[in-house]
Design a protein around this motif. Sequence first.
Motif, PDB file in Angstrom:
ATOM      1  N   VAL A  70      -6.193   0.577  49.973  1.00  0.00           N
ATOM      2  CA  VAL A  70      -4.964   1.390  50.432  1.00  0.00           C
ATOM      3  C   VAL A  70      -4.224   0.122  51.440  1.00  0.00           C
ATOM      4  O   VAL A  70      -4.868  -0.627  52.072  1.00  0.00           O
ATOM      5  CB  VAL A  70      -5.262   2.594  51.136  1.00  0.00           C
ATOM      6  N   ALA A  71      -3.160   0.302  51.365  1.00  0.00           N
ATOM      7  CA  ALA A  71      -2.226  -0.713  52.300  1.00  0.00           C
ATOM      8  C   ALA A  71      -1.178   0.128  53.086  1.00  0.00           C
ATOM      9  O   ALA A  71      -0.324   0.916  52.572  1.00  0.00           O
ATOM     10  CB  ALA A  71      -1.570  -1.779  51.508  1.00  0.00           C
ATOM     11  N   LEU A  72      -1.102  -0.008  54.327  1.00  0.00           N
ATOM     12  CA  LEU A  72      -0.021   0.351  55.095  1.00  0.00           C
ATOM     13  C   LEU A  72       0.603  -0.496  56.205  1.00  0.00           C
ATOM     14  O   LEU A  72      -0.269  -1.582  56.654  1.00  0.00           O
ATOM     15  CB  LEU A  72      -0.738   1.819  55.752  1.00  0.00           C
ATOM     16  N   ALA A  95      -1.274   7.456  62.074  1.00  0.00           N
ATOM     17  CA  ALA A  95      -2.628   8.450  62.086  1.00  0.00           C
ATOM     18  C   ALA A  95      -2.591   9.320  60.851  1.00  0.00           C
ATOM     19  O   ALA A  95      -3.729   9.445  59.961  1.00  0.00           O
ATOM     20  CB  ALA A  95      -2.842   9.136  63.392  1.00  0.00           C
ATOM     21  N   ALA A  96      -1.508  10.016  60.496  1.00  0.00           N
ATOM     22  CA  ALA A  96      -1.559  10.843  59.499  1.00  0.00           C
ATOM     23  C   ALA A  96      -1.598   9.983  58.119  1.00  0.00           C
ATOM     24  O   ALA A  96      -2.256  10.787  57.162  1.00  0.00           O
ATOM     25  CB  ALA A  96      -0.184  11.441  59.501  1.00  0.00           C
ATOM     26  N   ASN A  97      -0.757   9.110  57.952  1.00  0.00           N
ATOM     27  CA  ASN A  97      -0.837   8.401  56.927  1.00  0.00           C
ATOM     28  C   ASN A  97      -2.125   7.674  56.630  1.00  0.00           C
ATOM     29  O   ASN A  97      -2.720   7.596  55.230  1.00  0.00           O
ATOM     30  CB  ASN A  97       0.066   7.402  56.742  1.00  0.00           C
ATOM     31  N   ASP A 103      -8.415   9.135  52.599  1.00  0.00           N
ATOM     32  CA  ASP A 103      -8.789  10.475  51.983  1.00  0.00           C
ATOM     33  C   ASP A 103      -8.912  10.166  50.558  1.00  0.00           C
ATOM     34  O   ASP A 103      -9.722  10.842  49.644  1.00  0.00           O
ATOM     35  CB  ASP A 103      -8.432  11.842  52.412  1.00  0.00           C
ATOM     36  N   ALA A 104      -7.504   9.911  49.971  1.00  0.00           N
ATOM     37  CA  ALA A 104      -7.339   9.744  48.663  1.00  0.00           C
ATOM     38  C   ALA A 104      -8.151   8.755  47.837  1.00  0.00           C
ATOM     39  O   ALA A 104      -8.696   8.823  46.804  1.00  0.00           O
ATOM     40  CB  ALA A 104      -5.738   9.627  48.371  1.00  0.00           C
ATOM     41  N   GLN A 136      -8.933   4.394  64.003  1.00  0.00           N
ATOM     42  CA  GLN A 136      -8.244   5.552  63.089  1.00  0.00           C
ATOM     43  C   GLN A 136      -8.890   5.234  61.888  1.00  0.00           C
ATOM     44  O   GLN A 136      -9.208   6.004  61.099  1.00  0.00           O
ATOM     45  CB  GLN A 136      -6.728   5.520  63.193  1.00  0.00           C
ATOM     46  N   LEU A 137      -8.606   3.929  61.199  1.00  0.00           N
ATOM     47  CA  LEU A 137      -9.135   3.572  59.896  1.00  0.00           C
ATOM     48  C   LEU A 137     -10.553   3.829  59.784  1.00  0.00           C
ATOM     49  O   LEU A 137     -11.150   4.342  58.688  1.00  0.00           O
ATOM     50  CB  LEU A 137      -8.667   2.125  59.529  1.00  0.00           C
TER      51      LEU A 137
END
Length: 234
Positions: A70-72, A95-97, A103-104, A136-137
């Motif tokens: 995943v990447a943000l 935090a939400a993303n 989770d995904a 958070q991660l």
Amino acid sequence: LSRAGFDVMSVATNHIKDCGRMKGWCNETFFDTLGNLERVGIHTLGGGEDLQAALQPLVITLNGVRFGFVALGDSKMDESVFATETNPGIARLDAANIRAAVDAARQVSDVVIALPHWGSEENFVPNWNQRTQAQQLAAAGADLVVGNHTHVVQAIQEVDGVPVFYGLGNFVFDQWYTDHRQGVILLVKFRGTEYAGYELIPVQHTQEGRVSLAAPDVAEQLLENIRKAGEALR
């Protein structure tokens, strides 16, 4: 990039919608970038036609193990860069993303690897935002965190049992500063789904973009910078 062996590329970066004076065409250039990477066999993640697409994990199966990526990207960017429910762009690193993306990935992966684009340029020591985001991660369930953006190498830290590599420096870049033409390749080792350590391979490149293993003195300095940055976090 494809011929060099890249299989996966995060597009969750602050320059992904750069289009000069053609401001009305930034979405087109964004999709053009994604399309050209996919055309040569490089899978992209961290961006898409809307937020749901940008948060989708990319799963690569190796020797029966499903590695989910995943990447943000961090928030110090033009707001137009970020995907929404109706607009294309990249996943914002908040935090939400983070929870949604990890989770995904956890649902379809054995190992979850997060690739955040974060931090303050030129700083070897991760800033407080990075440290918070790393926590958070880890709390969300990532197994490994490999970040970048600062153009120089950064610290390595274990956060709640999760290895966090805050920044690898530049593999190749178009700035002339000496320390912007240096970085490390991160070789991560797994035995099945179990993390089994890592190796750092210092590299440097010429102004023309030719990458090579770093000279001994450069390699020593790069590794020393990483070590000192890590000590500053204690």
